[in-house]
Design an enzyme around this catalytic site. Structure first.
Site, PDB file in Angstrom:
ATOM      1  N   HIS A   1      65.016  43.508  52.492  1.00  0.00           N
ATOM      2  CA  HIS A   1      65.866  44.515  51.843  1.00  0.00           C
ATOM      3  C   HIS A   1      65.712  44.442  50.320  1.00  0.00           C
ATOM      4  O   HIS A   1      65.646  45.464  49.640  1.00  0.00           O
ATOM      5  CB  HIS A   1      67.343  44.291  52.208  1.00  0.00           C
ATOM      6  CG  HIS A   1      67.652  44.483  53.667  1.00  0.00           C
ATOM      7  ND1 HIS A   1      68.392  43.575  54.395  1.00  0.00           N
ATOM      8  CD2 HIS A   1      67.320  45.478  54.523  1.00  0.00           C
ATOM      9  CE1 HIS A   1      68.513  44.022  55.647  1.00  0.00           C
ATOM     10  NE2 HIS A   1      67.866  45.165  55.754  1.00  0.00           N
TER      11      HIS A   1
ATOM     12  N   ARG B   1      59.173  49.229  58.624  1.00  0.00           N
ATOM     13  CA  ARG B   1      58.350  48.087  59.017  1.00  0.00           C
ATOM     14  C   ARG B   1      57.312  48.494  60.058  1.00  0.00           C
ATOM     15  O   ARG B   1      56.154  48.138  59.958  1.00  0.00           O
ATOM     16  CB  ARG B   1      59.225  46.960  59.585  1.00  0.00           C
ATOM     17  CG  ARG B   1      60.021  46.235  58.531  1.00  0.00           C
ATOM     18  CD  ARG B   1      61.190  45.515  59.127  1.00  0.00           C
ATOM     19  NE  ARG B   1      62.144  46.471  59.660  1.00  0.00           N
ATOM     20  CZ  ARG B   1      63.293  46.157  60.220  1.00  0.00           C
ATOM     21  NH1 ARG B   1      63.636  44.898  60.366  1.00  0.00           N
ATOM     22  NH2 ARG B   1      64.115  47.088  60.645  1.00  0.00           N
TER      23      ARG B   1
HETATM   24  P1  ADP Z   1      70.384  49.732  59.820  1.00  0.00           P
HETATM   25  O1  ADP Z   1      71.283  49.119  60.852  1.00  0.00           O
HETATM   26  O2  ADP Z   1      71.004  50.885  59.118  1.00  0.00           O
HETATM   27  O3  ADP Z   1      68.987  50.001  60.270  1.00  0.00           O
HETATM   28  P2  ADP Z   1      69.453  47.392  58.378  1.00  0.00           P
HETATM   29  O4  ADP Z   1      70.321  46.544  57.534  1.00  0.00           O
HETATM   30  O5  ADP Z   1      68.864  46.779  59.602  1.00  0.00           O
HETATM   31  O6  ADP Z   1      70.339  48.655  58.680  1.00  0.00           O
HETATM   32  O7  ADP Z   1      68.256  47.985  57.505  1.00  0.00           O
HETATM   33  C1  ADP Z   1      68.480  48.777  56.374  1.00  0.00           C
HETATM   34  C2  ADP Z   1      67.154  49.397  55.945  1.00  0.00           C
HETATM   35  O8  ADP Z   1      66.255  48.395  55.529  1.00  0.00           O
HETATM   36  C3  ADP Z   1      66.449  50.146  57.068  1.00  0.00           C
HETATM   37  O9  ADP Z   1      65.795  51.258  56.502  1.00  0.00           O
HETATM   38  C4  ADP Z   1      65.443  49.153  57.579  1.00  0.00           C
HETATM   39  O10 ADP Z   1      64.329  49.784  58.179  1.00  0.00           O
HETATM   40  C5  ADP Z   1      65.067  48.459  56.288  1.00  0.00           C
HETATM   41  N1  ADP Z   1      64.569  47.098  56.497  1.00  0.00           N
HETATM   42  C6  ADP Z   1      65.110  46.114  57.234  1.00  0.00           C
HETATM   43  N2  ADP Z   1      64.377  44.991  57.160  1.00  0.00           N
HETATM   44  C7  ADP Z   1      63.330  45.290  56.355  1.00  0.00           C
HETATM   45  C8  ADP Z   1      62.178  44.544  55.904  1.00  0.00           C
HETATM   46  N3  ADP Z   1      61.972  43.287  56.268  1.00  0.00           N
HETATM   47  N4  ADP Z   1      61.313  45.165  55.076  1.00  0.00           N
HETATM   48  C9  ADP Z   1      61.521  46.461  54.723  1.00  0.00           C
HETATM   49  N5  ADP Z   1      62.553  47.219  55.124  1.00  0.00           N
HETATM   50  C10 ADP Z   1      63.451  46.642  55.927  1.00  0.00           C
END
Ligand code: ADP
Length: 162
Positions: free
Chosen positions: A17, A90
């Site tokens: 993130h 991802r």
């Molecule tokens: P949600 O439940 O809304 O998907 P997350 O907290 O899992 O929330 O993810 C928030 C955003 O960050 C999403 O767009 C997700 O695809 C992205 N994300 C999560 N992990 C990663 C990562 N390791 N690298 C890049 N983007 C990520």
């Protein structure tokens, strides 16, 4: 002023993130990291703790605001004056899910664009789900988390509220 919203569950906020946030900051004057939650789904960390973890993670970064919200992402965008929704990608599965959400948001709010940023290859395997699994099993998740985050402190705070 160009403002973007980076919404997510962030349960918890990871190095993946943070990487997306840093990329977004190169394109916008301000990025608001918004913890979305609904009262039916309690999650691992309570929303207020997720916000505090992000505040620790982004300490030292300029032009970042952290908040939490309930309800529609497009509504919090309007409230905050954000014209863009940032999401990280991802895998192709992420893309398929995200494009459906983006279409819905665009239909509801044509003035708000979605911007997908690909995960950095060294972070693409990191997910909050893996971090929660590691924490649930008593492991150290430090290698997945921003260095300013003292996760043990938040695990303690989480326990105290149980
Ligand atoms: P949600 O439940 O809304 O998907 P997350 O907290 O899992 O929330 O993810 C928030 C955003 O960050 C999403 O767009 C997700 O695809 C992205 N994300 C999560 N992990 C990663 C990562 N390791 N690298 C890049 N983007 C990520």
């Amino acid at each position: 002023m160009k403002i973007a919203l980076f919404p997510g569950s962030f349960d918890p906020f990871t190095l993946g993130h943070l990487d997306i946030l840093r990329s977004a900051l190169t394109m916008f004057d301000k990025v608001i990291v918004a913890v979305g939650y609904n009262s039916a789904k309690s999650g691992f960390f309570r929303p207020d703790l997720r916000v505090r973890i992000i505040q620790d993670a982004v300490a030292g970064l300029e032009n970042v605001e952290v908040c939490s919200y309930r309800g529609l992402t497009v509504d919090i965008c309007k409230e905050k004056g954000a014209s863009c929704i940032i999401r990280g990608l991802r895998t192709t599965t992420d893309f398929e899910m995200e494009s459906v959400i983006a279409q819905a948001n665009r239909t509801m709010a044509p003035d708000i664009q979605s911007l997908f940023i690909p995960a950095g290859h060294e972070y693409s395997f990191i997910s909050s789900t893996v971090v929660r699994d590691v924490l649930n099993n008593g492991g150290s998740a430090k290698c997945f988390l921003p260095k300013n985050v003292d996760i043990d402190k938040y695990l303690q705070l989480r326990k105290e509220e149980e």
